[in-house]
Design a protein around this motif. Structure first.
Motif, PDB file in Angstrom:
ATOM      1  N   PHE A  50       0.835  -1.191   0.000  1.00 32.05           N
ATOM      2  CA  PHE A  50       0.000   0.000   0.000  1.00 32.05           C
ATOM      3  C   PHE A  50       0.873   1.245   0.000  1.00 32.05           C
ATOM      4  O   PHE A  50       1.982   1.254   0.539  1.00 32.05           O
ATOM      5  CB  PHE A  50      -0.915   0.019   1.223  1.00 32.05           C
ATOM      6  CG  PHE A  50      -2.044  -0.972   1.157  1.00 32.05           C
ATOM      7  CD1 PHE A  50      -2.808  -1.089   0.010  1.00 32.05           C
ATOM      8  CD2 PHE A  50      -2.350  -1.766   2.249  1.00 32.05           C
ATOM      9  CE1 PHE A  50      -3.861  -1.984  -0.050  1.00 32.05           C
ATOM     10  CE2 PHE A  50      -3.404  -2.664   2.194  1.00 32.05           C
ATOM     11  CZ  PHE A  50      -4.161  -2.771   1.041  1.00 32.05           C
ATOM     12  N   LYS A 172      -7.528   2.271   1.253  1.00 29.85           N
ATOM     13  CA  LYS A 172      -6.367   1.553   0.731  1.00 29.85           C
ATOM     14  C   LYS A 172      -6.824   0.198   0.217  1.00 29.85           C
ATOM     15  O   LYS A 172      -7.256  -0.632   1.018  1.00 29.85           O
ATOM     16  CB  LYS A 172      -5.316   1.374   1.829  1.00 29.85           C
ATOM     17  CG  LYS A 172      -4.696   2.685   2.310  1.00 29.85           C
ATOM     18  CD  LYS A 172      -3.605   2.443   3.336  1.00 29.85           C
ATOM     19  CE  LYS A 172      -3.006   3.751   3.812  1.00 29.85           C
ATOM     20  NZ  LYS A 172      -1.906   3.545   4.761  1.00 29.85           N
ATOM     21  N   PRO A 173      -6.764  -0.061  -1.090  1.00 35.38           N
ATOM     22  CA  PRO A 173      -6.320   0.901  -2.103  1.00 35.38           C
ATOM     23  C   PRO A 173      -7.442   1.851  -2.485  1.00 35.38           C
ATOM     24  O   PRO A 173      -8.622   1.480  -2.459  1.00 35.38           O
ATOM     25  CB  PRO A 173      -5.961   0.002  -3.278  1.00 35.38           C
ATOM     26  CG  PRO A 173      -6.892  -1.166  -3.154  1.00 35.38           C
ATOM     27  CD  PRO A 173      -7.064  -1.389  -1.676  1.00 35.38           C
TER      28      PRO A 173
END
Length: 255
Positions: A50, A172-173
């Motif tokens: 991430f 995230k994402p």
């Protein structure tokens, strides 16, 4: 014909299995567990990490600066120590809570100095403030002048349209197909759309998207979010903000 005396025969309702069968099952289960663990480790290692992005959820920051409403709400904050040098502003994108832009929050405040409080969202050198409160703020005695808009030229760029709030750190994402439905709702709610491009080495750069008239393009890009897109337009820089100016009708999907 009788079975050889060393053959094992197991009936399901017996409390225990024969020794050899039990040993075989035990070894098989352990082997399958180890194989499964190895697959999980390999798949996890193959995933891209991430991005280093942060949403200071539940934390309240206060920031003073000058409001700019167009094309998207921003707060221009003088950089410490550079109060007399032209172009010494950091730009904070402004949004409201949830999937809403901050247009209504700062309506009528264009060019005025205010003190805003809310939660910070940041990624790399880009910062956003989720505004929860607006207060008046006296203008400084010596405020730096606005940076000139510098034209960097006309470019053809390939990338993805994302909603700025999630991409900067709230999710995230905050990109690609898994995030498409959320991004559509965010951009339709007024959040600034960003065009994210990556070089061959992978680092991403993001540009604010505006029309040829310098206006927001939220409604025009909804059906192109999270798709590979090619845009030819004029890239400008003002301070630390990159803008891509192009007619949304000329955006091209990449098949």
């Amino acid at each position: 014909m009788s079975l050889p005396s060393d053959d094992e025969f197991y009936v399901g309702y017996f409390p225990t299995a024969p020794v050899r069968q039990a040993s075989f099952v035990r070894r098989t289960v352990i082997a399958l567990l180890l194989i499964s663990l190895a697959i999980v480790i390999v798949l996890a290692a193959a995933q891209q990490p991430f991005a280093h992005s942060v949403f200071e959820y539940g934390q309240k920051s206060e920031i003073a600066g000058r409001v700019s409403q167009h094309p998207y709400p921003m707060l221009l904050v003088p950089r410490p120590g550079d109060g007399t040098r032209a172009g010494a502003y950091s730009r904070y994108l402004l949004v409201a809570s949830g999937k809403h832009g901050a247009q209504a929050v700062v309506a009528g405040l264009d060019g005025q100095w205010v003190r805003l409080s809310g939660a910070l969202v940041y990624r790399g050198n880009q910062t956003m403030l989720e505004v929860v409160e607006v207060k008046g703020q006296p203008a400084p005695a010596t405020a730096p002048g606005l940076e000139p808009v510098v034209s960097l030229g006309t470019f053809t760029l390939t990338g993805e349209i994302v909603d700025s709030k999630c991409w900067l750190g709230v999710m995230k994402p905050g990109e690609f197909k898994p995030h498409k439905a959320c991004a559509i709702r965010c951009i339709s709610g007024g959040l600034p759309p960003l065009f994210v491009v990556r070089d061959s080495a992978g680092p991403a750069a993001s540009l604010i998207l505006v029309s040829e008239k310098g206006e927001p393009v939220n409604r025009e890009v909804l059906d192109m979010i999270a798709e590979p897109i090619r845009i030819t337009g004029r890239v400008t820089r003002q301070g630390d903000l990159l803008t891509l100016t192009a007619d949304p009708s000329t955006y091209q999907r990449i098949q």
